[in-house]
Scaffold this active site. Structure first.
Site, PDB file in Angstrom:
ATOM      1  N   GLU A 197      -7.072   4.807   7.366  1.00 41.26           N
ATOM      2  CA  GLU A 197      -6.910   6.167   7.380  1.00 41.26           C
ATOM      3  C   GLU A 197      -8.164   6.577   6.245  1.00 41.26           C
ATOM      4  O   GLU A 197      -8.589   7.786   6.793  1.00 41.26           O
ATOM      5  CB  GLU A 197      -5.760   6.390   6.311  1.00 41.26           C
ATOM      6  CG  GLU A 197      -4.384   6.029   7.136  1.00 41.26           C
ATOM      7  CD  GLU A 197      -3.075   5.702   6.563  1.00 41.26           C
ATOM      8  OE1 GLU A 197      -3.247   5.805   5.363  1.00 41.26           O
ATOM      9  OE2 GLU A 197      -2.324   5.228   7.224  1.00 41.26           O
ATOM     10  N   HIS A 230      -9.691   1.047   4.561  1.00 39.51           N
ATOM     11  CA  HIS A 230      -8.453   1.241   5.462  1.00 39.51           C
ATOM     12  C   HIS A 230      -8.566   2.215   6.426  1.00 39.51           C
ATOM     13  O   HIS A 230      -9.426   3.267   6.353  1.00 39.51           O
ATOM     14  CB  HIS A 230      -7.240   1.766   4.324  1.00 39.51           C
ATOM     15  CG  HIS A 230      -5.956   1.715   5.020  1.00 39.51           C
ATOM     16  ND1 HIS A 230      -5.763   2.781   5.828  1.00 39.51           N
ATOM     17  CD2 HIS A 230      -4.847   1.033   4.993  1.00 39.51           C
ATOM     18  CE1 HIS A 230      -4.172   2.529   6.178  1.00 39.51           C
ATOM     19  NE2 HIS A 230      -3.864   1.625   5.783  1.00 39.51           N
ATOM     20  N   GLY A 246       1.929   1.977  10.591  1.00 40.96           N
ATOM     21  CA  GLY A 246       3.088   3.349  10.664  1.00 40.96           C
ATOM     22  C   GLY A 246       3.725   3.845  11.911  1.00 40.96           C
ATOM     23  O   GLY A 246       4.539   4.597  12.016  1.00 40.96           O
ATOM     24  N   SER A 282       2.991  -2.233  10.483  1.00 41.09           N
ATOM     25  CA  SER A 282       4.554  -2.383  10.850  1.00 41.09           C
ATOM     26  C   SER A 282       5.108  -3.526  10.509  1.00 41.09           C
ATOM     27  O   SER A 282       5.840  -3.974  11.235  1.00 41.09           O
ATOM     28  CB  SER A 282       4.685  -1.894  12.311  1.00 41.09           C
ATOM     29  OG  SER A 282       4.253  -0.577  12.454  1.00 41.09           O
ATOM     30  N   LYS A 311       0.048   4.343  -0.410  1.00 41.03           N
ATOM     31  CA  LYS A 311      -0.804   5.518   0.112  1.00 41.03           C
ATOM     32  C   LYS A 311      -0.343   6.656  -0.880  1.00 41.03           C
ATOM     33  O   LYS A 311      -0.322   6.587  -2.173  1.00 41.03           O
ATOM     34  CB  LYS A 311      -0.255   5.775   1.535  1.00 41.03           C
ATOM     35  CG  LYS A 311      -0.346   4.559   2.376  1.00 41.03           C
ATOM     36  CD  LYS A 311      -0.096   4.692   3.671  1.00 41.03           C
ATOM     37  CE  LYS A 311      -0.372   3.324   4.661  1.00 41.03           C
ATOM     38  NZ  LYS A 311      -0.217   3.452   6.113  1.00 41.03           N
ATOM     39  N   GLU A 334      -5.916  -5.016  10.466  1.00 42.80           N
ATOM     40  CA  GLU A 334      -4.913  -3.923  10.595  1.00 42.80           C
ATOM     41  C   GLU A 334      -5.034  -3.128  12.105  1.00 42.80           C
ATOM     42  O   GLU A 334      -5.932  -2.201  11.977  1.00 42.80           O
ATOM     43  CB  GLU A 334      -4.934  -2.813   9.553  1.00 42.80           C
ATOM     44  CG  GLU A 334      -4.557  -3.603   8.378  1.00 42.80           C
ATOM     45  CD  GLU A 334      -3.821  -2.491   7.229  1.00 42.80           C
ATOM     46  OE1 GLU A 334      -2.568  -2.704   6.940  1.00 42.80           O
ATOM     47  OE2 GLU A 334      -4.353  -1.437   6.873  1.00 42.80           O
ATOM     48  N   ASN A 358       0.722  -1.138  -0.110  1.00 46.68           N
ATOM     49  CA  ASN A 358      -0.012   0.110   0.094  1.00 46.68           C
ATOM     50  C   ASN A 358       0.783   1.168  -0.151  1.00 46.68           C
ATOM     51  O   ASN A 358       1.458   1.553   1.111  1.00 46.68           O
ATOM     52  CB  ASN A 358      -0.895  -0.086   1.449  1.00 46.68           C
ATOM     53  CG  ASN A 358      -1.743   1.136   1.368  1.00 46.68           C
ATOM     54  OD1 ASN A 358      -1.988   2.175   0.380  1.00 46.68           O
ATOM     55  ND2 ASN A 358      -2.377   1.411   2.477  1.00 46.68           N
TER      56      ASN A 358
HETATM   57  P1  PGA Z   1       2.568   0.301   7.738  1.00 47.82           P
HETATM   58  O1  PGA Z   1       1.221   0.591   7.080  1.00 47.82           O
HETATM   59  O2  PGA Z   1       3.115  -0.840   7.153  1.00 47.82           O
HETATM   60  O3  PGA Z   1       3.384   1.447   7.255  1.00 47.82           O
HETATM   61  O4  PGA Z   1       2.331   0.165   9.178  1.00 47.82           O
HETATM   62  C1  PGA Z   1       0.242  -0.249   6.700  1.00 47.82           C
HETATM   63  C2  PGA Z   1      -0.859   0.026   6.109  1.00 47.82           C
HETATM   64  O5  PGA Z   1      -1.480   1.286   6.366  1.00 47.82           O
HETATM   65  O6  PGA Z   1      -1.680  -0.722   5.299  1.00 47.82           O
END
Ligand code: PGA
Length: 242
Positions: A98, A96, A172, A206, A16, A166, A14
């Site tokens: 976000e 997601h 992140g 992560s 983003k 998730e 992903n």
């Molecule tokens: P990350 O993000 O691996 O940077 O934690 C995962 C995601 O947002 O799908």
């Protein structure tokens, strides 16, 4: 629709709101894909870059990061399922955290988007997960139950839908649940509904080269959704090769 059960593991990148043509060219020339064809590698760039990616990659699958719940019409700025189909996109991340938090997406919207994707032979990767506050209150299972019940459509089955767990606090941040916690939560999701028995359930939050193997070795984890680490070609190569 792509045959999900022909793969043993999924790695979904992903990106983003990151990446440009230069980055994509470098990524494509530096990445080495696993020889093991039972691993499915899906790249989700920005919508703007889907077309360029679809013309330049043969070995990856392409995914979008979002889609409109509407088929067509007066919805300025939205991207339809039909447009994604035109670009040979096979997957789409939906719901997601976000999108849920920053853009206030609700389970019902996520459900509608997933229905449209399935109707058009695209696989929704439906994201669920608790916030830190919810985890600390001890209500993770209730939150997951509500998200699973309302965001996964009736038409979903193991051949047309993927679930991604998730934990929002792990995205992140460099923090991850313990391996036991991931195991227990994935088992909870799988057992939540008999139809999830054969679903592919990915873990995200992560994921890095040094924890992916342990996480994906769990019985109820069928792959990973990777944000930050998917933007580093060397790191991502290690993740998909291991
Ligand atoms: P990350 O993000 O691996 O940077 O934690 C995962 C995601 O947002 O799908």
């Amino acid at each position: 629709m792509i045959k999900l059960d022909s793969f043993s593991l999924f790695f979904v990148a992903n990106w983003k709101l990151n990446g440009n043509f230069k980055f994509i060219d470098q990524f494509i020339s530096n990445i080495s894909l696993p020889r093991d064809k039972s691993k499915c590698v899906v790249i989700c760039p920005t919508s703007i870059h889907l077309d360029y990616m679809s013309k330049n990659i043969n070995d990856f699958y392409l995914g979008a990061q979002n889609v409109s719940q509407h088929k067509d019409g007066a919805y300025t700025g939205e991207i339809s399922v039909n447009s994604l189909s035109d670009l040979n996109v096979n997957f789409c991340i939906v719901g997601h955290s976000e999108r849920r938090q920053i853009f206030y997406e609700k389970n019902e919207e996520i459900n509608l988007k997933s229905v449209n994707l399935i109707k058009n032979n695209l696989v929704p990767i439906i994201c669920v997960g608790e916030t830190l506050q919810e985890k600390e209150k001890g209500i993770t299972n209730e939150i997951l139950e509500e998200q699973l019940k309302n965001s996964i459509p009736i038409s979903s089955n193991f051949q047309n839908t993927i679930i991604a767990y998730e934990p929002v606090w792990a995205i992140g941040t460099g923090l991850t649940p313990t391996i036991e916690e991931i195991d227990v939560t994935h088992q909870f999701i799988r057992e939540h509904n008999v139809k999830f028995n054969k679903f592919k359930i990915l873990y995200g939050g992560s994921v890095k080269a040094d924890n992916v193997k342990l996480i994906t070795s769990l019985l109820n984890v069928d792959g990973a959704l990777i944000g930050g680490a998917s933007l580093k070609t060397d790191e991502f190569t290690k993740i998909i090769q291991d």
